[in-house]
Structures are given as structure tokens and as C-alpha cells.
Design an enzyme around this catalytic site. Structure first.
Site, PDB file in Angstrom:
ATOM      1  N   LYS A 115       0.816  -1.215   0.000  1.00  0.00           N
ATOM      2  CA  LYS A 115       0.000   0.000   0.000  1.00  0.00           C
ATOM      3  C   LYS A 115       0.849   1.265   0.000  1.00  0.00           C
ATOM      4  O   LYS A 115       0.488   2.255  -0.628  1.00  0.00           O
ATOM      5  CB  LYS A 115      -0.948  -0.007   1.200  1.00  0.00           C
ATOM      6  CG  LYS A 115      -2.036  -1.067   1.105  1.00  0.00           C
ATOM      7  CD  LYS A 115      -2.979  -1.019   2.301  1.00  0.00           C
ATOM      8  CE  LYS A 115      -4.073  -2.071   2.177  1.00  0.00           C
ATOM      9  NZ  LYS A 115      -4.996  -2.047   3.338  1.00  0.00           N
ATOM     10  N   LYS A 196      -8.923 -11.512  -5.466  1.00  0.00           N
ATOM     11  CA  LYS A 196      -9.859 -11.718  -4.375  1.00  0.00           C
ATOM     12  C   LYS A 196     -10.977 -10.679  -4.437  1.00  0.00           C
ATOM     13  O   LYS A 196     -10.746  -9.520  -4.770  1.00  0.00           O
ATOM     14  CB  LYS A 196      -9.132 -11.611  -3.027  1.00  0.00           C
ATOM     15  CG  LYS A 196     -10.004 -11.982  -1.830  1.00  0.00           C
ATOM     16  CD  LYS A 196      -9.215 -11.905  -0.525  1.00  0.00           C
ATOM     17  CE  LYS A 196     -10.107 -12.204   0.665  1.00  0.00           C
ATOM     18  NZ  LYS A 196      -9.397 -12.052   1.953  1.00  0.00           N
ATOM     19  N   LYS A 199     -14.154  -5.360  -0.952  1.00  0.00           N
ATOM     20  CA  LYS A 199     -15.231  -4.449  -0.539  1.00  0.00           C
ATOM     21  C   LYS A 199     -15.116  -3.091  -1.204  1.00  0.00           C
ATOM     22  O   LYS A 199     -16.090  -2.375  -1.332  1.00  0.00           O
ATOM     23  CB  LYS A 199     -15.209  -4.250   0.987  1.00  0.00           C
ATOM     24  CG  LYS A 199     -15.726  -5.433   1.770  1.00  0.00           C
ATOM     25  CD  LYS A 199     -16.116  -5.049   3.185  1.00  0.00           C
ATOM     26  CE  LYS A 199     -14.939  -4.598   3.997  1.00  0.00           C
ATOM     27  NZ  LYS A 199     -15.332  -4.165   5.357  1.00  0.00           N
TER      28      LYS A 199
END
Length: 340
Positions: A115, A196, A199
């Protein structure tokens, strides 16, 4: 907690849209095990703020996630369900544990490295949130933490921190274990079965949301990426990842083994039949959750009441634990705060 019950801690962020992967990979498992184990489920709003959150959105999503957990079958009489920021011991324990955590342990965390490379400016919370996550778990002496493979490193860090603290100050924390489901723990995206389900992904067809309408669910499954073949079977071939994912969803929802799941499609005429049948199984699972969610969201005051009850239960355990930690580290703990 009975002496035979193992204590389980689970955390879930109130950000993004709760989807079928969350439900199959974690929530349904929490529901299934809540009578046989002592479960703590924490809506980790402090973790959500490692990136900017609109204040009103954060409040709304925290209540919506609570309602979805309840609608999915989490029983507040059986499970301690609470919001992380409602128990101040989490933040306090995070600081105390950060003082025994080497910087190198945090810098090697895969998620931080991934990140931070994508951001021009990295907030300190992105580096230190694994210590807060360790505090979440260790405060409750959790034996198990249900996670997917991608979160296993965080549980290993919590174990390292617990063992280091125990070595420095004497036995204080239970050393937790990751509990990874045998199947269904990693549901992939319908539009890209090599990634994957997320959300935060906004693209249509990526995931089935737990508040999607029946028609939206069917449209998403009809668009699911497969391949140019016709065989409906589990396979290690990367080109069959889409079929594997659809079969995994079907197998997990129906609670069948692999052979039984594949046998159900022996008469299928192709991937169209596979997608349609999986869609109907998904609709059957999601529709009642969506309906209960909509009902629960009509009474926000009741949601807040249930969260207060959960926070009171959690606070009793967490505050006693943080007082013990402070005493072991040499702080002067007021008599009324000392653990019994």
C-alpha cells in the site's frame, strides 16, 4: 466462558460494501461457531481510519455493518458484538504494545509495503495499525483468530508481540493461532477470478453485495468470467479459475463436498446453466439477509442499544487486561483499576 470453550476474536472494517466473499469467508463461520466457542466480533472503526473516511459515511457504515452482522445470524446473546472505538482499552493497549514492537517487524509487513508504494504520502497509522490489531486480539486472550491466508502474517505478528511481552514481563497474554477455513475462505471476484473479491471495488459484476436485489445478483452471476470450454469441474488450470470460483461458491453455500457439488451439474448444458444455478443458490442465501437488514435499519436506536451492551461486556475484559499490562510494565495503577 466455560473451561472447555475456546475464545475467538474477529474484526471487520466498516468500509466498502459487505459482499458474498465476506459472508462465506468469515461471517457464516462466525454464526456457525457462536454456540460452541466464546466469540468476540469487533467492528474495527479505528482501523478504517488509516485512510480518510467521510465522518457521516463512517457513522452510517458502522451501523450498516452491525445490522448486516445481526441479519446474517450473529446473536448478541451468544456473541459479544461491539465497536472498537467504544472500548478505549484498544487504543491504550496499542500504545503499550508498540513500545515492545521493533520497527523492523512493521516495515516487513506485506500490506504496508504494497500500500505504501501506491501512495505519495503514507500515514503513520498504515505502519502501526498491525500493533492495534494485535492489541485487539491479545486484550481478550483469544485462542483463535479466523482469517484468510492474506491475513495470516498479521496473526503471526500478534503472536510475536505476545511472546516478546511474555518474555520481558512474564506470562500475560495467550498466544493466538490463525484459524483458516479449509474451503470458501477466499472467494474470488466474478469479473476477475484471479483477484480476491474486494469491498472497495466499485465495478459492476465484481461482487455480489449482501444488500443487492435478486435481479442484481442474477445479472452479476450471468456476467461472471469463465473460459471457452464446457467442462464443469474443479481444476488447477489457471484458465479454469472462473469455473472453480463458481463451484466454490456453490459448494460452500450448499455445504456439499467437491464431488457432490460437481455431480449436481452432470446434466448441465454448459456454463450458462452453471451460472444460473449458482445465481439461484446465492439469491436464496442473500435475500433473507437483505430483508432482515432493511428491517433492522428502521430502528437505529435499537442497533445502538445492542452495541452499548456489547461494549460493556468487552470493556469489562479489556480494561482489566490493560490494567494488568500496565502493572507488569511498572506503571502505578490506581487501586480501583487493578485487576482482581
Amino acid at each position: 466462558m466455560s473451561q472447555n470453550q475456546r475464545r475467538v476474536f474477529s474484526g471487520i472494517q466498516p468500509s466498502g460494501n459487505l459482499h458474498l466473499g465476506n459472508y462465506l469467508g468469515a461471517i457464516r463461520r462466525w454464526v456457525d461457531e457462536q454456540q460452541e466457542k466464546e466469540n468476540f466480533i469487533c467492528v474495527v472503526d479505528l482501523h478504517a481510519t488509516t485512510v480518510y473516511q467521510d465522518p457521516e459515511d463512517l457513522r452510517r457504515q458502522t451501523r450498516e455493518l452491525t445490522a448486516l452482522l445481526l441479519a446474517s445470524g450473529i446473536d448478541p446473546q451468544e456473541t459479544t458484538l461491539f465497536v472498537q472505538s467504544h472500548v478505549r482499552a484498544h487504543a491504550e493497549a496499542s500504545w503499550l504494545l508498540s513500545c515492545v514492537t521493533p520497527l523492523g517487524w512493521l516495515q516487513r509487513m506485506t500490506q504496508f509495503k504494497d500500500k505504501s508504494q501506491k501512495q505519495e504520502s503514507v500515514m503513520t497509522g498504515l505502519l502501526t495499525y498491525p500493533v492495534l490489531q494485535a492489541a485487539d486480539i491479545l486484550l481478550y486472550d483469544a485462542h483463535e483468530v479466523p482469517v484468510g491466508e492474506d491475513q495470516k502474517q498479521h496473526i503471526e505478528l500478534a503472536r510475536d508481540i505476545a511472546q516478546r511481552f511474555n518474555s520481558l514481563y512474564g506470562e500475560t497474554f495467550v498466544v493466538p493461532e490463525p484459524a483458516i477455513a479449509k474451503h470458501g475462505a477466499r472467494i474470488m471476484a466474478f469479473d476477475d477470478p484471479t483477484a480476491k473479491m474486494s469491498k472497495s471495488a466499485a465495478s459492476k459484476g465484481h461482487a455480489v453485495g449482501m444488500t443487492d436485489s435478486d435481479d442484481e445478483i442474477r445479472r452479476t452471476l450471468r456476467r461472471a468470467v469463465t473460459d471457452s470450454g464446457r467442462e464443469i469441474a474443479f481444476s488447477d488450470d489457471p484458465e479454469k479459475a472462473g469455473v472453480n470460483n463458481l463451484l466454490t461458491v456453490y459448494q460452500t453455500l450448499t455445504r456439499k463436498d467437491r464431488d457432490e457439488a460437481v455431480a449436481d451439474f452432470a446434466d448441465a448444458r454448459g456454463y450458462g446453466d452453471l451460472k444460473n444455478r449458482v445465481a439461484e443458490v446465492v439469491v436464496e442465501a442473500v435475500a433473507p439477509v437483505r430483508e432482515r437488514f432493511e428491517h433492522l435499519m428502521t430502528d437505529v436506536a435499537e442497533l445502538d442499544r445492542l452495541l452499548r451492551i456489547g461494549a460493556e461486556r468487552a470493556r469489562e475484559i479489556a480494561e482489566a487486561k490493560v490494567a494488568l499490562v500496565k502493572e507488569k510494565m511498572g506503571f502505578i495503577v490506581p487501586e480501583e483499576l487493578r485487576p482482581a
